[in-house]
Design an enzyme around this catalytic site. Structure first.
Site, mmCIF file in Angstrom:
data_model
loop_
_atom_site.group_PDB
_atom_site.id
_atom_site.type_symbol
_atom_site.label_atom_id
_atom_site.label_comp_id
_atom_site.label_asym_id
_atom_site.label_seq_id
_atom_site.Cartn_x
_atom_site.Cartn_y
_atom_site.Cartn_z
ATOM 1 N N ASP B 165 82.549 -14.167 60.294
ATOM 2 C CA ASP B 165 83.857 -14.120 60.944
ATOM 3 C C ASP B 165 83.677 -14.572 62.396
ATOM 4 O O ASP B 165 83.133 -13.832 63.219
ATOM 5 C CB ASP B 165 84.427 -12.695 60.916
ATOM 6 C CG ASP B 165 84.864 -12.270 59.514
ATOM 7 O OD1 ASP B 165 84.297 -12.803 58.522
ATOM 8 O OD2 ASP B 165 85.758 -11.408 59.402
ATOM 9 N N LYS B 233 92.017 -16.119 59.899
ATOM 10 C CA LYS B 233 92.158 -14.687 60.130
ATOM 11 C C LYS B 233 92.916 -14.460 61.425
ATOM 12 O O LYS B 233 92.690 -15.165 62.405
ATOM 13 C CB LYS B 233 90.740 -14.091 60.181
ATOM 14 C CG LYS B 233 90.647 -12.629 60.533
ATOM 15 C CD LYS B 233 89.188 -12.138 60.439
ATOM 16 C CE LYS B 233 89.019 -10.767 61.048
ATOM 17 N NZ LYS B 233 87.615 -10.318 61.067
ATOM 18 N N LYS B 269 93.313 -13.826 56.081
ATOM 19 C CA LYS B 269 92.926 -12.432 56.335
ATOM 20 C C LYS B 269 93.650 -11.877 57.553
ATOM 21 O O LYS B 269 93.304 -12.217 58.679
ATOM 22 C CB LYS B 269 91.410 -12.359 56.543
ATOM 23 C CG LYS B 269 90.899 -10.952 56.880
ATOM 24 C CD LYS B 269 89.386 -10.921 57.012
ATOM 25 C CE LYS B 269 88.897 -9.580 57.558
ATOM 26 N NZ LYS B 269 87.438 -9.560 57.797
#
Lengths: 486, 333
Positions: B165, B233, B269
């Site tokens: 991430d 995300k 996400k």
């Protein structure tokens, strides 16, 4: 691929108690029609008979008008602040009983509960609150009589008895649009709801009693077109307010021509929803969906003509079809239903006839895969592409979930096509360019122009049409003027 | 353009390469990103709110709760993290409700890079197949030199991270240096490649609370996808405003449009601030009605959350027993 199926989430019918029969509400009392005639009201989603209501004849209309006339003297003499108290009280009772009224409205009309619950009822209460606030400030509300500019000013006078006829698409909301300004300004009313959706008006009669409204100030008479015609022609009324079809509106205008009666007419529409190539596309798609499929398209200001700039036509239509595929049609009382039932068999027949005419005239018809319930009146959300100004579906009001798509190339062409209609109630513009919005709004011959939104209503905002969409304005300060002698 | 990354698939890489002209230089990239359709904030928020009113009950609710659990990236990102804390989180990820073995396991355990080995080991013990996600690239601020960010990434990948991430450089983005952001994502993507030629999945975090406008969020989404993001995300969970339904809706629309245009499917996400089952279900409804069933899987949609799991478990217990339990009927972590 997994499927996320929503389980049924029906709103309970137990919150509303519908009596097997209803009489006319005249002078504060419910009573049978003089000749004892009745008719049935159905639930359009199941064809189940909900109740029997009285068919008012000439004699009943006369009684109602006389009751209103009698009540007028005392009601109009009340200080505005006293009238406001009643209106505030009605507004609060509507809020308290909103769940019951929303379920009733969905049962009688066929509209999805999430619209009656989230749109209709909050707006109904808001209209009463809004006009309650004006009742003691009328001298400030109307042109030419402002105590603020140094003159003393006097309160403008009410007209007298208002005969009001409302349609079946928003039964309770249209009642609020009519009754709230009439009472705030000191008029008394005789109101006739539509033949297919009389119940919420009769429940409103009960609310008037609950609020302790003086007898005869509000009278509700049920019946078909003949009852409406009697009311319009009755010499005892001072004002006619009508919302409904252009055809009936013209007949009313002919009837009252040459009399002292004042008239406001809010009639049909064939609104253009204009999408430019720089529009926020995802939101435009939502606006188009809300513009035409809200309330099954039973909206006089529905955006039934989509005018899309040729350069984004393909992209927009793909997105629109994809979105139409997610609309949920079915039980109006299910909280997840987006599209409910068509209000009546007659209306369904009219929608079918016009859609068939669209096909016969060469437009291309499309609807998402959509299972229709077996009982009740249903029509799948439908899209017509390749429509031109010469097609009937581009000119006549369908009053159903049918969208006609036309294209344009330049802003001038968009304005020309949008205005090329006998109607002029509303229009929508979708573009990221603010200057274009202002330019277009000045050119469009429509009572309301929405920009980057559609079908938004507010009691403070005047509503009404150009050309065959009628005359007069409802809502806002303008709505007060229609009930005052100014 | 990026060199072909094996995990991406040859066909997808070719499709992406067909977009090479829009990333040729800063001006071309700016023109492309600013040419995307605008977002009308009022309309977007209204749509997100409407989707939040769907009534999800009984069977649909049971399905949604289990789906949401299986989509959780169970997260601990504290300065005070210890191997013990990470191990207990891993145990919970494998077996979220000790009293009910029918509860699905979560999608991944999300930790700082230095905890990857610990998490990896703890999860292997369960034979679970749960992924380890590591935040990298000077998370959460992203304020470090590129070589440091790349080293951070390589380090986590070498320690066994299945997913990375990364945060974008919001400063570069806000000052319009889009190509710089693009290059950084592309290089991090390359740093995700393991020695055996496979690659860790790359999730690109925008920190949407700092990007402020929905137009920026849509541009950042396309920028990341063009640079090869496997997932996009919303947030780090470390700022005041994290994932919101409208922001997530913009991401969903972007992945939908990207697949239509380029043919590459990217995951989404939302992270930070999603704490209740009710909220999680609203997000699932949004996915369902914007993207459809193809995205309703942990492969394509994740929740970045720490406390959400317990609420889902309590709701699940309520559905099976008909009674509400309480916080002592689920484990603290």
């Amino acid at each position: 691929m997994p499927v996320f199926e929503y389980a049924p989430a029906p709103e309970s019918r137990a919150v509303v108690d519908i009596a097997p029969s209803y009489g006319l509400f005249i002078d504060g009392e419910f009573g049978e029609a003089g000749d004892g005639k009745v008719f049935k009201t159905l639930s359009p989603s199941s064809e189940e008979v909900l109740s029997e209501v009285a068919q008012a004849g000439a004699e009943d209309v006369d009684r109602a008008v006389k009751a209103a006339r009698k009540a007028f003297t005392a009601w109009s003499a009340l200080p505005g602040s006293e009238r406001a108290k009643y209106l505030f009280r009605i507004a609060r009772i509507i809020q308290e009983r909103s769940r019951e009224l929303a379920v009733l409205e969905s049962l009688d009309n066929g509209k999805p509960i999430r619209e009656s619950r989230d749109t209709d009822l909050p707006l109904v209460a808001a209209h009463f609150f809004y006009y309650a606030g004006w009742a003691d400030k009328l001298a400030y509300a109307v042109r030419g009589r402002s105590p603020l500019n140094g003159t003393s000013g006097t309160d403008p006078k009410p007209l007298g008895v208002a005969g009001q006829i409302i349609p079946w698409n928003f039964p309770l909301l249209m009642l609020a649009w009519k009754i709230a300004p009439a009472l705030a300004t000191g008029n008394t009313v005789v109101l006739k709801p539509a033949e297919t959706t009389p119940l919420s008006a009769l429940f409103f009669a009960d609310i008037c009693r609950q609020a302790g409204l003086p007898k005869g100030v509000v009278n509700i008479i049920t019946g078909d077109g003949s009852t409406g015609a009697e009311l319009v022609a009755h010499p005892g009324i001072d004002k006619v307010a009508f919302t409904g079809s252009t055809e009936v509106g013209k007949a009313i205008a002919r009837t009252v021509a040459g009399t002292k009666k004042k008239v406001t007419l809010e009639l049909g529409g064939k609104a253009a929803n204009i999408v430019f190539d720089d529009a926020p596309l995802d939101q435009a798609v939502e606006g188009i969906i809300g513009g035409i499929f809200f309330n099954q398209g039973h909206v006089c200001c529905a955006g039934s003509r989509l005018l899309v700039q040729e350069s984004v036509q393909e992209e927009l239509l793909d997105a629109l079809k994809r979105r139409m595929g997610t609309l949920r049609l079915g039980d109006p009382l299910d909280k997840n239903t987006d599209i409910g039932a068509i209000n009546s068999a007659e209306q369904l027949a009219r929608i079918r006839a016009l859609a068939d005419a669209g096909e016969a005239e060469g437009a291309e018809r499309w609807a998402p895969a959509c299972e229709l319930p077996t009982s009740g009146y249903w029509f799948a959300p439908t899209l017509f592409t390749g429509v031109t100004q010469a097609h009937r579906i581009a000119r006549e009001e369908i009053f159903g979930p049918v969208l006609s798509v036309l294209t344009f190339r330049t802003p001038e062409e968009a304005v020309a096509k949008a205005n090329n209609t006998p109607y002029g109630l509303s229009a929508g513009i979708w573009t990221e360019k603010g200057s274009r919005i202002l330019w277009m709004a000045n050119k469009l011959r429509a009572g309301i122009v929405w920009s980057n939104t559609f079908n938004k209503f507010d009691p403070a905002s005047p509503f009404g049409g150009y050309k065959e969409s009628g005359y007069g304005r409802e809502g806002g300060r303008h709505g007060l003027e229609a009930y005052l002698d100014v | 353009m990026p060199t072909t990354v094996p995990a991406y698939g040859k066909e997808a890489a070719e499709r992406l390469a067909s977009m090479a002209d829009v990333t040729a230089d800063d001006r071309a990239l700016r023109r492309f990103l600013h040419g995307l359709p605008g977002v009308d904030a009022v309309g977007l928020q209204a749509r997100a709110a409407t989707l939040g009113t769907r009534s999800i009950k009984t069977t649909a609710k049971a399905y949604a709760i289990d789906l949401a659990i299986s989509m959780i990236d169970l997260t601990t990102l504290e300065g005070a993290d210890t191997p013990g804390k990470v191990r207990s989180l891993c145990a919970k990820g494998i077996n979220p409700d000790p009293t009910d073995r029918t509860v699905p396991q979560v999608a991944a355990i999300c930790v700082y890079g230095d905890m990857v080995a610990t998490a990896k080991e703890a999860l292997k013990g369960g034979g679970s197949g749960i992924h380890v996600a590591a935040v990298a690239t000077a998370f959460p601020s992203g304020r470090a030199a590129l070589p440091v960010k790349l080293a951070d990434t390589r380090d986590a990948v070498a320690a066994g991270a299945d997913e990375i991430d990364m945060v974008i450089d919001r400063g570069a983005f806000l000052s319009g240096r889009y190509l710089e952001v693009f290059e950084e994502i592309r290089q991090v993507k390359e740093a995700c490649v393991r020695e055996d030629g496979t690659a860790a999945h790359l999730k690109v975090i925008f920190e949407t609370g700092e990007l402020q406008t929905y137009d920026n969020v849509r541009r950042a989404s396309w920028l990341a996808m063009l640079a090869g993001a496997d997932f996009i995300k919303t947030s780090t969970g470390k700022v005041a405003v994290n994932a919101t339904p409208p922001v997530t809706l913009v991401l969903l629309e972007a992945v939908r449009d990207f697949r239509a245009a380029v043919g590459v499917q990217v995951g989404v996400k939302p992270a930070g601030g999603i704490r209740t089952s009710k909220d999680a279900i609203k997000y699932l409804v949004m996915v369902n009605e914007t993207l459809g069933g193809e995205w309703l899987s942990p492969d394509w949609f994740r929740f970045g959350a720490s406390s959400l799991l317990n609420d889902l478990l309590m709701q699940r217990q309520k559905l099976s027993t008909g009674r509400y339990s309480g916080p002592d009927y689920v484990t603290v972590d």
